[in-house]
Design a protein around this motif. Structure first.
Motif, PDB file in Angstrom:
ATOM      1  N   TYR A 313       0.859  -1.184   0.000  1.00  0.00           N
ATOM      2  CA  TYR A 313       0.000   0.000   0.000  1.00  0.00           C
ATOM      3  C   TYR A 313       0.893   1.231   0.000  1.00  0.00           C
ATOM      4  O   TYR A 313       1.735   1.403   0.875  1.00  0.00           O
ATOM      5  CB  TYR A 313      -0.926   0.028   1.219  1.00  0.00           C
ATOM      6  N   LEU A 314       0.724   2.065  -1.044  1.00  0.00           N
ATOM      7  CA  LEU A 314       1.632   3.181  -1.238  1.00  0.00           C
ATOM      8  C   LEU A 314       0.896   4.352  -1.879  1.00  0.00           C
ATOM      9  O   LEU A 314       0.294   4.212  -2.948  1.00  0.00           O
ATOM     10  CB  LEU A 314       2.787   2.741  -2.149  1.00  0.00           C
ATOM     11  N   GLU A 315       0.909   5.503  -1.207  1.00  0.00           N
ATOM     12  CA  GLU A 315       0.364   6.748  -1.759  1.00  0.00           C
ATOM     13  C   GLU A 315      -1.053   6.577  -2.311  1.00  0.00           C
ATOM     14  O   GLU A 315      -1.337   6.842  -3.486  1.00  0.00           O
ATOM     15  CB  GLU A 315       1.302   7.293  -2.851  1.00  0.00           C
ATOM     16  N   ASN A 316      -1.948   6.089  -1.438  1.00  0.00           N
ATOM     17  CA  ASN A 316      -3.369   5.941  -1.778  1.00  0.00           C
ATOM     18  C   ASN A 316      -3.628   4.945  -2.904  1.00  0.00           C
ATOM     19  O   ASN A 316      -4.628   5.037  -3.614  1.00  0.00           O
ATOM     20  CB  ASN A 316      -4.001   7.295  -2.132  1.00  0.00           C
ATOM     21  N   GLU A 317      -2.709   3.999  -3.052  1.00  0.00           N
ATOM     22  CA  GLU A 317      -2.893   2.942  -4.031  1.00  0.00           C
ATOM     23  C   GLU A 317      -2.572   1.591  -3.410  1.00  0.00           C
ATOM     24  O   GLU A 317      -1.619   1.461  -2.652  1.00  0.00           O
ATOM     25  CB  GLU A 317      -1.951   3.125  -5.235  1.00  0.00           C
ATOM     26  N   LEU A 318      -3.388   0.619  -3.762  1.00  0.00           N
ATOM     27  CA  LEU A 318      -3.074  -0.763  -3.449  1.00  0.00           C
ATOM     28  C   LEU A 318      -2.329  -1.309  -4.671  1.00  0.00           C
ATOM     29  O   LEU A 318      -2.829  -1.243  -5.793  1.00  0.00           O
ATOM     30  CB  LEU A 318      -4.371  -1.542  -3.212  1.00  0.00           C
ATOM     31  N   ILE A 319      -1.119  -1.815  -4.461  1.00  0.00           N
ATOM     32  CA  ILE A 319      -0.325  -2.365  -5.561  1.00  0.00           C
ATOM     33  C   ILE A 319      -0.272  -3.883  -5.384  1.00  0.00           C
ATOM     34  O   ILE A 319       0.313  -4.394  -4.430  1.00  0.00           O
ATOM     35  CB  ILE A 319       1.094  -1.774  -5.604  1.00  0.00           C
ATOM     36  N   LEU A 320      -0.917  -4.558  -6.310  1.00  0.00           N
ATOM     37  CA  LEU A 320      -1.064  -6.010  -6.258  1.00  0.00           C
ATOM     38  C   LEU A 320       0.010  -6.649  -7.126  1.00  0.00           C
ATOM     39  O   LEU A 320       0.307  -6.162  -8.222  1.00  0.00           O
ATOM     40  CB  LEU A 320      -2.451  -6.356  -6.802  1.00  0.00           C
ATOM     41  N   TYR A 321       0.592  -7.756  -6.646  1.00  0.00           N
ATOM     42  CA  TYR A 321       1.651  -8.451  -7.385  1.00  0.00           C
ATOM     43  C   TYR A 321       1.209  -9.881  -7.680  1.00  0.00           C
ATOM     44  O   TYR A 321       0.847 -10.624  -6.761  1.00  0.00           O
ATOM     45  CB  TYR A 321       2.938  -8.475  -6.571  1.00  0.00           C
ATOM     46  N   VAL A 322       1.236 -10.259  -8.960  1.00  0.00           N
ATOM     47  CA  VAL A 322       0.795 -11.595  -9.361  1.00  0.00           C
ATOM     48  C   VAL A 322       1.648 -12.091 -10.530  1.00  0.00           C
ATOM     49  O   VAL A 322       2.163 -11.296 -11.317  1.00  0.00           O
ATOM     50  CB  VAL A 322      -0.695 -11.618  -9.769  1.00  0.00           C
TER      51      VAL A 322
END
Length: 354
Positions: A313-322
């Motif tokens: 979670y970074l700068e109002n974003e959820l960053i998903l890794y797949v």
């Protein structure tokens, strides 16, 4: 270890987070307790060797960013999983996939490299950015541990690094009294209510490659190696093929981990050409995704897991890794669908979907 009721446990963590102090929450697979380490200062402690004690986070490749929350300067707390209630859920997420064509092209490029003899397998991944102005990370973690009891569920925060969370189905290595446990986990099929999972040749070969590579890594560090039959196992809404491996540790644990990581399940085979392809062709840096994390020298043992099914979670974003394993039989569209299905592990916890 201080055992608290769940409400007080989570309030302690929330107060710590409000003060921007480092902490980690974690629950081992199939265990009934959630544990926490609350670090007393904002210092970023580097992991220098495997004799340290605490909770470690190690990136996919760059060892200089390996960090630890040390046990000796942290408050240890614990609560019963059965006392944890569901957390708040986000009603709606804006899911867009501008990266789809790029990923399809990447998979096809990987298959072409396999056909030309560069390597036998490569694991290719992507990141997905999802706008989320407010994230209640503790509520999301509650949802994760309740939905995925078989996974290693963690919530990790350091003000100088950021916030990471995940529910990993894959053990890198567990060590106690010189006995080690590891696994070869590969191949993915979505749970569609089928009575029996039918595995194709592509999936069987992918899993066999991982097993052989792990056994090769163990040979100079272990004796009395035992290998289970290949099993079909379920993780969230996905099925995988798994082989359990046990052995006696006769060499250096740090050296063994260097040989094991990154495994063919997250990198490829042979390791070096696959790694070079990943670094040259993936359009982002994996950071802690597909690295490993867990506890070392806690209760005279180490329990380390591959950082899969995770997000930042970074700068109002959820960053998903797949990502997924690519072999000569891979079909780009199916590989894309596999990454979407894997992403649902985190997304379903965010939205409260079962």
């Amino acid at each position: 270890m201080m055992v608290l009721d769940a409400e007080f446990f989570l309030r302690e963590v929330a107060n710590h987070y409000d003060q921007e102090l480092p902490f980690v929450l974690y629950k081992y697979p199939n265990e009934t307790k959630v544990s926490g380490l609350l670090q007393s200062s904002k210092t970023l402690h580097k992991l220098d060797h495997m004799e340290q004690q605490g909770f470690i986070m190690v990136p996919f490749v760059t060892k200089d960013k390996a960090v630890i929350i040390p046990k000796d300067i942290s408050k240890e707390i614990q609560c019963e999983l059965s006392a944890v209630s569901n957390g708040y859920s986000v009603k709606e997420l804006l899911l867009e996939y501008p990266e789809k064509q790029r990923h399809l092209h990447l998979v096809n490029k990987g298959v072409q490299a396999i056909e030309s003899g560069e390597f036998q397998k490569v694991v290719l991944s992507r990141e997905q950015h999802i706008p989320l102005p407010d994230l209640d990370c503790i509520a999301l973690y509650k949802n994760l541990v309740l939905r995925y009891p078989d996974a290693f569920c963690y919530l990790w925060y350091h003000p100088k690094v950021g916030l990471w969370m995940g529910a990993s189905p894959e053990t890198l290595i567990e060590v106690k009294d010189q006995k080690i446990h590891t696994m070869a986990l590969a191949a993915t099929v979505a749970d569609q209510g089928q009575a029996k999972v039918v595995w194709g040749e592509k999936e069987k070969q992918e899993q066999a490659m991982v097993t052989v590579a792990i056994l090769e890594a163990l040979k100079d560090y272990c004796s009395a190696v035992e290998v289970s039959e290949v099993q079909t196992v379920k993780a969230a809404k996905l099925y995988h093929l798994r082989t359990k491996i046990t052995a006696r540790l006769t060499g250096d644990l740090g050296g063994l981990i260097e040989q094991l990581h990154p495994t063919p399940a997250v990198c490829g085979l042979p390791k070096l050409p696959a790694l070079n392809f990943i670094q040259a062709n993936e359009s982002y840096k994996r950071s802690y995704y597909t690295g490993y994390l867990g506890t070392i020298n806690m209760d005279q043992q180490a329990k380390l897991y591959v950082n899969l099914r995770c997000m930042q979670y970074l700068e109002n974003e959820l960053i998903l890794y797949v990502g997924g394993g690519i072999t000569i039989d891979s079909i780009a569209e199916k590989e894309w669908e596999e990454t979407v299905n894997k992403g649902k592990t985190i997304l379903n916890a965010v939205t409260g979907t079962l």
